[in-house]
Design an enzyme around this catalytic site. Structure first.
Site, short mmCIF file in Angstrom:
data_model
loop_
_atom_site.label_atom_id
_atom_site.label_comp_id
_atom_site.label_asym_id
_atom_site.label_seq_id
_atom_site.Cartn_x
_atom_site.Cartn_y
_atom_site.Cartn_z
CB CYS A 90 -3.73 -29.90 -42.71
SG CYS A 90 -3.64 -30.09 -40.93
CD GLN A 91 -4.93 -36.63 -40.68
OE1 GLN A 91 -6.04 -36.16 -40.92
NE2 GLN A 91 -4.76 -37.63 -39.84
#
Lengths: 236, 329
Positions: B123-124
């Site tokens: 994800c991030q």
């Protein structure tokens, strides 16, 4: 779902007919939409972090107002009358916060129109989709209707929350809320020194200085000097 | 009753030891599973997002990406960003990517006497991994990205639309962002499914004790978002969501520009078809911007969180990553 089932049952008592015919009834759709809008408003109510923003207004009541509940302005007035300049600051702060609160209310009202639109659309979709032919509202039937209701709600929600108008309104609401929070902090910063309390900016400055001291390499001569001074302390 | 009994269910199941720590950041090494032969592959470093806790990757024995990578004989390290407080409010993206992630990479390389490792960004954390890899390609042998946003302004990206008009300078000045607020934000992307229907779904079938525990673990994780550092969050929203700098090559860290074309090592990009947080279009944009010729894309029929823990993903994703890495050892 319990609430959804209770609502359907209540309507069934009000309009006794088969469930399939019941949910095709427009008045039932309207009842559902009203209930749904209430859910939406509950879901969109302020999270705890924002709730204390309402304190911002309490903090900045102008000291000239009397008969108000306790706030820092009145406390200061009782302790010692603030200088005229400080009173002007109070009034300006009050005006700023009042302006922000007014805007905040406007934006909440704008969002409320979106919630209404979502509820209405969800109700319409739900009625258009209803195909149940069951004669009784037993648990499996309610469950199916509930799932269909949720799907309609999500579709109606998605159709609205992607729009530019919604996105701008919501973002501005966050921005105004943040401004209120910053205003609240500014007030606390100005009051804190009068009570001998350390302010956030002082703590931040101290922390930055400590970080700078931790990361900056110490000069070699400094280390020697500190050893020397330690010896002196021992000798004493 | 069963849910109440499951309330004490612990999260995280594999044995690990702390190997490095700086400020709030901790690097863990997972201990190899007994009777598993070590694979001939470089060590794996997992970089998770800041917005949630990384233990979701090792939730319980049958829902653990990490455990399955260990079972494939890989050496696994994980970065835990910790729980920032107000003393961290000035920590920026440079600190997270170049200082902390960089230090973790060096620590793993030093431990293994290796020049490069396998980096898995989630994800991030995948976005951070892309930035790190573009700036320090010599240290990354293979890059795996999972549900990683690359193009932050695709038409179906609701988070992006909501973030577009935020005044990030004011938000930064207001201090760290409470984790509960972030949880609320993610839930409000699909509020009726995530806040109503999910719980009603529990009534559909008899929950056994194991299922109740799994449900409680997931709930714990979902509502366990750490506070977000003011400076890093403001930079992330402004640079990535508002200005889409990653694909325009204008992210700058420590005076150096992040150019995705510099990523020439093999890349495995995994995404979830039903992702409501990072839409597939935001992820698959990667293929257009990197310089790698060995690029593999894998779509899994699940949601964002399902990619970490769903039965579908567990049966497929860890094995895919392990075999992909071993093939490029």
């Amino acid at each position: 779902m319990e609430r959804f089932g209770q609502l359907l049952r209540a309507i069934l008592i009000e309009f006794p007919s088969s469930a399939g015919a019941l949910i095709k009834d427009e008045s039932v759709g309207q009842r559902l939409a009203v209930e749904f809008e209430r859910w939406l408003r509950e879901a969109a109510s302020m999270p705890p972090w924002w709730q204390n923003l309402q304190m911002a207004q309490a903090f900045v009541q102008p000291p000239s107002q009397s008969g108000q509940p306790f706030n820092l302005g009145t406390a200061l007035k009782m302790q010692a009358a603030p200088a005229p300049l400080a009173q002007n600051d109070f009034i300006q702060a009050y005006q700023r916060v009042s302006g922000l609160m007014a805007r905040w209310s406007q934006l909440q009202a704008q969002l409320a129109t979106h919630w209404s639109a979502i509820a209405r659309t969800a109700g319409e979709r739900f009625i258009a989709r209803a195909t149940s032919s069951s004669t009784a509202l037993d648990l499996p039937t309610i469950r199916k209707l509930y799932d269909s209701w949720i799907e309609c709600a999500e579709q109606a929600y998605a159709a609205t929350v992607h729009t530019d108008d919604f996105c701008r309104t919501q973002a501005e609401l966050v921005n105004v809320t943040t401004s209120l929070l910053l205003e609240q902090r500014r007030q606390v910063e100005s009051f804190a020194p009068m009570f001998g309390v350390v302010t956030r900016s002082e703590v931040d400055a101290l922390r930055r200085e400590m970080k700078r001291m931790q990361t900056e390499p110490r000069p070699a001569s400094g280390r020697r000097a500190s050893k020397g001074s330690r010896r002196k302390v021992k000798a004493r | 009753m069963k849910l109440r009994a499951a309330g004490t269910a612990a999260v995280g199941c594999s044995l690990k030891s702390e190997v490095w720590r700086q400020d709030k950041v901790v690097l863990y090494r997972y201990l190899p599973l007994p009777f598993i032969q070590a694979a001939r592959a470089k060590p794996v470093l997992i970089c998770f997002a800041l917005v949630n806790r990384p233990y979701v990757l090792d939730l319980q024995p049958d829902r653990s990406l990490i455990r399955r990578l260990l079972a494939a004989g890989l050496e696994v390290y994980l970065i835990d960003w910790g729980r920032p407080d107000e003393s961290d409010r000035d920590v920026g993206l440079y600190d997270y990517i170049e200082r902390y992630l960089g230090a973790c990479v060096h620590q793993v390389l030093k431990s293994h006497g290796s020049k490069a490792l396998n980096l898995i960004g989630v994800c991030q954390g995948g976005t951070f991994s892309l930035c790190y890899c573009a700036l320090n390609p010599q240290h990354v042998a293979n890059l795996v990205t999972m549900v990683t946003p690359v193009d932050f302004q695709t038409p179906d990206d609701l988070l992006s639309k909501w973030a577009r008009h935020l005044d990030m300078d004011s938000i930064r000045r207001a201090g760290n962002i409470p984790g509960a607020m972030l949880t609320g934000l993610f839930l409000s992307l699909a509020p009726f499914r995530l806040m109503h229907q999910k719980y009603v779904g529990l009534l559909d079938h008899e929950l056994d004790a194991a299922e109740a525990e799994r449900f409680v673990r997931m709930e714990k994780w979902i509502f366990d978002s750490p506070d977000q550092v003011a400076a890093a969050t403001a930079q992330f929203v402004q640079w990535f969501y508002q200005e889409n700098r990653l694909i325009h090559g204008s992210v700058e860290l420590g005076g150096r520009r992040v150019n995705l074309q510099r990523i020439r090592q093999p890349v495995l990009n995994i995404y979830a078809k039903q992702d409501h947080i990072v839409p597939p279009s935001a992820v698959t944009a990667l293929r257009r911007y990197i310089g790698s010729r060995d690029y593999t894309e894998e779509a899994v029929d699940t949601g964002h969180i399902g990619l970490y823990v769903s039965r579908t993903a567990q049966g497929h994703v860890p094995g895919l990553i392990a075999s992909w890495i071993r093939a490029r050892a």
